[in-house]
Scaffold this motif. Structure first.
Motif, PDB file in Angstrom:
ATOM      1  N   ALA A  39       0.794  -1.265  -0.077  1.00 10.17           N
ATOM      2  CA  ALA A  39       0.093   0.095   0.048  1.00 10.17           C
ATOM      3  C   ALA A  39       0.812   1.091   0.138  1.00 10.17           C
ATOM      4  N   PRO A  40       0.901   1.953  -1.050  1.00 14.14           N
ATOM      5  CA  PRO A  40       0.486   1.533  -2.413  1.00 14.14           C
ATOM      6  C   PRO A  40       1.247   0.598  -3.132  1.00 14.14           C
ATOM      7  N   PRO A  41       0.586  -0.098  -4.019  1.00 18.17           N
ATOM      8  CA  PRO A  41       0.893  -1.133  -4.828  1.00 18.17           C
ATOM      9  C   PRO A  41       2.392  -0.766  -5.546  1.00 18.17           C
ATOM     10  N   LEU A  42       3.484  -1.617  -5.589  1.00 19.07           N
ATOM     11  CA  LEU A  42       4.602  -1.432  -5.946  1.00 19.07           C
ATOM     12  C   LEU A  42       4.718  -0.942  -7.636  1.00 19.07           C
ATOM     13  N   ASP A  43       3.791  -1.545  -8.240  1.00 20.57           N
ATOM     14  CA  ASP A  43       3.632  -1.198  -9.654  1.00 20.57           C
ATOM     15  C   ASP A  43       3.366   0.247 -10.121  1.00 20.57           C
ATOM     16  N   ALA A  44       2.474   0.899  -9.043  1.00 17.70           N
ATOM     17  CA  ALA A  44       1.842   2.196  -9.304  1.00 17.70           C
ATOM     18  C   ALA A  44       2.713   3.175  -8.801  1.00 17.70           C
ATOM     19  N   VAL A  45       3.806   2.671  -7.889  1.00 17.30           N
ATOM     20  CA  VAL A  45       4.987   3.702  -7.447  1.00 17.30           C
ATOM     21  C   VAL A  45       5.865   3.829  -8.656  1.00 17.30           C
ATOM     22  N   TRP A  46       6.247   2.365  -9.219  1.00 18.51           N
ATOM     23  CA  TRP A  46       7.584   2.653 -10.168  1.00 18.51           C
ATOM     24  C   TRP A  46       7.097   3.160 -11.229  1.00 18.51           C
ATOM     25  N   PRO A  79      11.913  10.875 -13.336  1.00 16.29           N
ATOM     26  CA  PRO A  79      13.022   9.712 -13.755  1.00 16.29           C
ATOM     27  C   PRO A  79      13.407   9.117 -12.179  1.00 16.29           C
ATOM     28  N   ALA A  80      13.878  10.048 -11.213  1.00 13.89           N
ATOM     29  CA  ALA A  80      14.443   9.996 -10.062  1.00 13.89           C
ATOM     30  C   ALA A  80      13.264   9.287  -8.941  1.00 13.89           C
ATOM     31  N   VAL A  81      13.337   7.953  -9.104  1.00 10.65           N
ATOM     32  CA  VAL A  81      12.374   7.536  -8.127  1.00 10.65           C
ATOM     33  C   VAL A  81      13.217   6.443  -7.460  1.00 10.65           C
ATOM     34  N   GLY A  82      12.895   6.541  -5.885  1.00 14.51           N
ATOM     35  CA  GLY A  82      13.586   5.473  -5.079  1.00 14.51           C
ATOM     36  C   GLY A  82      12.311   4.951  -4.365  1.00 14.51           C
ATOM     37  N   ILE A  83      12.423   3.411  -4.128  1.00 12.74           N
ATOM     38  CA  ILE A  83      11.444   2.688  -3.319  1.00 12.74           C
ATOM     39  C   ILE A  83      11.928   1.713  -2.337  1.00 12.74           C
ATOM     40  N   ALA A  96      16.291  -1.027 -12.893  1.00 11.12           N
ATOM     41  CA  ALA A  96      16.628  -0.515 -11.251  1.00 11.12           C
ATOM     42  C   ALA A  96      17.843  -1.127 -11.087  1.00 11.12           C
ATOM     43  N   GLU A  97      18.469  -0.420 -10.234  1.00 15.79           N
ATOM     44  CA  GLU A  97      19.448  -0.881  -9.042  1.00 15.79           C
ATOM     45  C   GLU A  97      18.556  -1.382  -8.232  1.00 15.79           C
ATOM     46  N   ALA A  98      18.459  -2.643  -7.463  1.00 18.83           N
ATOM     47  CA  ALA A  98      18.049  -3.305  -6.720  1.00 18.83           C
ATOM     48  C   ALA A  98      19.151  -3.440  -5.351  1.00 18.83           C
ATOM     49  N   GLN A  99      19.201  -2.786  -4.313  1.00 23.86           N
ATOM     50  CA  GLN A  99      20.157  -2.907  -3.429  1.00 23.86           C
ATOM     51  C   GLN A  99      19.605  -3.279  -2.069  1.00 23.86           C
ATOM     52  N   TRP A 100      20.398  -4.113  -1.524  1.00 21.68           N
ATOM     53  CA  TRP A 100      19.900  -4.854  -0.224  1.00 21.68           C
ATOM     54  C   TRP A 100      21.001  -4.349   0.877  1.00 21.68           C
ATOM     55  N   ALA A 105      25.434   3.983 -11.324  1.00 26.92           N
ATOM     56  CA  ALA A 105      26.382   2.799 -11.641  1.00 26.92           C
ATOM     57  C   ALA A 105      25.463   2.044 -12.683  1.00 26.92           C
ATOM     58  N   GLY A 106      24.043   2.448 -12.909  1.00 27.54           N
ATOM     59  CA  GLY A 106      23.448   1.579 -13.730  1.00 27.54           C
ATOM     60  C   GLY A 106      22.487   0.657 -13.153  1.00 27.54           C
ATOM     61  N   PRO A 107      21.696  -0.015 -13.922  1.00 28.63           N
ATOM     62  CA  PRO A 107      20.769  -1.153 -13.344  1.00 28.63           C
ATOM     63  C   PRO A 107      21.663  -2.445 -12.744  1.00 28.63           C
ATOM     64  N   GLY A 108      21.097  -3.221 -11.959  1.00 28.51           N
ATOM     65  CA  GLY A 108      21.697  -4.360 -11.445  1.00 28.51           C
ATOM     66  C   GLY A 108      21.593  -4.452  -9.970  1.00 28.51           C
ATOM     67  N   ARG A 109      22.213  -5.415  -9.530  1.00 30.84           N
ATOM     68  CA  ARG A 109      22.080  -5.991  -7.967  1.00 30.84           C
ATOM     69  C   ARG A 109      23.197  -5.446  -7.148  1.00 30.84           C
ATOM     70  N   SER A 110      23.073  -4.712  -6.016  1.00 28.74           N
ATOM     71  CA  SER A 110      24.020  -4.468  -5.073  1.00 28.74           C
ATOM     72  C   SER A 110      23.838  -4.713  -3.635  1.00 28.74           C
TER      73      SER A 110
END
Length: 412
Positions: A186-193, A200-204, A219-223, A243-248
Motif C-alpha cells: 500500500a500503495p502497490p509497487l507497480d503504481a509507484v515505479w 525519472p529519479a524514483v526510489g522505493i 532499476a538498481e536493486a540494493q540490499w 552505476a546503472g541497473p543491477g544488484r548491489s
C-alpha cells in the motif's frame, strides 16, 4: 492513537508532561502511571505520554537522539528507516542533483527528516490523518519540509516542482502480518515505479525478502545491512542509480558511543551489473579459513562475487560459505563483506564423535552456526550437553553435499 489523544499530547500541559517524564523503564512504568493518576493527571493523557516514552526508547535504536523529540505510533516505529540508512538515501538524491523530494508515504517522517537535514526541499504525504500530523510535529524544526494529509499518488508532481520521488509502501496488514506480494503493498509497487515516466529519479524502499524475479530491468536493486542485520532493500531508478541497473549490497558498520559526534559509520558496496558474465565460483575442500558473506551480499545473490573478491571457493555449490587457503586481504576502505574464521577441524557430522571431541577438550561454552542443515543449534546443544571451561565455535553445514561440522575460531 486517535485525534483526541493527539490533541491532548500537543496541548501545553500534554507537551510539558511529556518533556518532564523520565526515560522509559519497564520496571517503574506501572508505579509512575499510578503517581500520575494520584496527582490528578488526565488518565488518557498520562497513558498517551507513557506510551510515547516507551516508543521513543524503542525508536532510539533507529533514530538515536532525534527520537527524544519525536512522536510515534507502534507501526511508525516498526516501519521507520534507520537514520544511518536514511542518510544514505538522502545522499543519493543529493548526488543525483535532485532539489525537491516528494516522500509519498512519509509515515512518522524518518526519511523526510534525513532529506530535509541535508538541505533538500521535501513534500511529505501520508494517507492517514494522525500519521501525517505526527510527521508534521517531527519535522517542525525543518522549514524545508511540508507535510500534507493526502494520498501521495494523487500529488501533481510536475506542478509541485518535484524532481525526485521516494516511497516506503506499507508491507504489513492491519493485523501485523507481513505482505510478500509487491502488488499487495500500500500503495502497490507497480503504481509507484510507474511514476518514473513522470519523474525519472524514483526510489522505493521494499522488504529484503523481495524476490529477484520480476524486478524492473532498469532499476538498481540494493540490499542493505546494518551491523550484520539485513534491514531493507531499495529500488533506485534513473539518476538515483548512477552505476546503472543491477544488484548491489550495501554493508554498513557503526561504531562509537552513540552520542552526537561520537558515532562513526563505514559503508561498503558490492555490485553486479546485469551484463556481468555469470560468475561460477569454484567448489572445493575446506581450506584453512572460512568466510561467511554478509547477509546483504547473500540476499543480493552476490556470493559468487564475494568469493571472487576473497580469492576463495565455495564449500558446497548451494551453500553461502567461502573457504580460502590463506587469509583474505583486508579491504582497502570500508567494512569487510564477510566474517572470517580460522578453521581448526573438519568433522563429518556424527553426534557421538562430536560429543567425544568436545569432552576431550573440556568445551562447555558453544557458539553454534548453521547453514544448509535441518539441525537446530538449540537441539544440538541439548544433545551435546557440553561441560567444561573452554569455548568453541561450531559451523554446521554441507561440504560437497555431505553434512559436516567445522570447528572454527573467529578472526580478529
Amino acid at each position: 492513537m486517535d485525534r483526541a489523544t493527539l490533541s491532548k499530547l500537543l496541548s501545553p500541559d500534554g507537551w510539558a508532561l511529556l518533556g518532564a517524564l523520565p526515560p522509559y523503564d519497564e520496571k517503574t512504568a506501572m508505579a509512575l502511571a499510578t503517581r500520575l493518576r494520584d496527582a490528578g493527571v488526565d488518565p488518557d493523557l498520562a497513558a498517551a505520554a507513557l506510551t510515547q516514552t516507551r516508543l521513543r526508547a524503542k525508536a532510539r535504536t533507529k533514530l538515536g537522539d532525534f527520537a527524544d523529540g519525536m512522536l510515534f505510533t507502534p507501526d511508525g516505529v516498526e516501519q521507520a528507516t534507520r537514520l544511518v540508512v536514511a542518510a544514505t538515501h538522502a545522499r543519493r538524491y543529493l548526488g543525483a542533483g535532485v532539489t525537491k523530494v516528494a516522500d509519498l508515504t512519509c509515515g512518522v517522517g524518518a526519511d523526510a527528516l534525513a532529506f530535509a537535514g541535508v538541505g533538500l526541499q521535501v513534500l511529505a504525504a501520508d494517507v492517514d490523518e494522525v500519521t501525517a500530523a505526527l510527521a508534521t510535529v517531527n519535522l517542525r524544526h525543518f522549514p524545508e519540509a511540508e507535510v500534507r494529509h493526502a494520498d501521495g499518488l494523487s500529488l501533481d508532481l510536475v506542478a509541485e516542482g518535484v524532481d525526485g520521488v521516494y516511497a516506503d509502501p506499507a508491507r504489513r496488514t492491519r493485523g501485523g502480518r507481513r505482505i510478500f506480494d509487491p502488488r499487495a503493498y500500500a500503495p502497490p509497487l507497480d503504481a509507484v515505479w510507474a511514476l518514473r515516466d513522470e519523474v525519472p529519479a524514483v526510489g522505493i524502499k521494499v522488504g529484503p525478502g523481495i524476490p529477484h524475479q520480476g524486478l524492473p530491468a532498469d532499476a538498481e536493486a540494493q540490499w542493505v545491512s546494518v551491523d550484520g542485520d539485513v534491514v531493507e532493500a531499495g529500488l533506485w531508478f534513473g539518476p538515483l542509480a548512477p552505476a546503472g541497473p543491477g544488484r548491489s549490497a550495501l554493508v554498513v558498520r557503526t561504531s562509537g558511543d552513540g552520542t552526537p559526534g561520537g558515532s562513526r559509520t563505514a559503508t561498503r558496496v558490492l555490485r553486479a551489473a546485469p551484463d556481468d558474465a555469470e560468475l561460477v565460483p569454484d567448489v572445493g575442500p575446506v581450506g584453512a579459513y572460512l568466510y561467511e558473506p554478509d547477509g546483504a551480499v547473500i540476499r543480493a545473490g552476490l556470493v559468487a562475487h564475494a568469493a571472487a573478491e576473497l580469492g576463495g571457493r565455495l564449500v558446497d555449490r548451494t551453500i553461502a560459505y567461502v573457504t580460502t587457503d590463506a587469509p583474505a586481504d583486508a579491504p582497502s576502505s570500508g567494512p569487510a563483506i564477510a566474517t572470517g574464521y580460522r578453521v581448526l577441524d573438519v568433522l563429518p557430522f556424527n553426534l557421538k564423535r562430536l560429543k567425544a571431541y568436545l569432552r576431550e577438550r573440556g568445551v562447555g561454552r558453544l557458539t553454534i552456526k548453521k547453514r544448509g542443515t535441518a539441525v537446530t543449534p538449540e537441539q544440538l546443544r541439548a544433545q551435546l550437553s557440553p561441560k567444561g571451561d573452554a569455548a568453541a565455535t561450531l559451523v554446521l553445514t554441507r561440504v560437497n553435499g555431505a553434512q559436516h561440522v567445522l570447528v572454527v575460531d573467529p578472526l580478529g
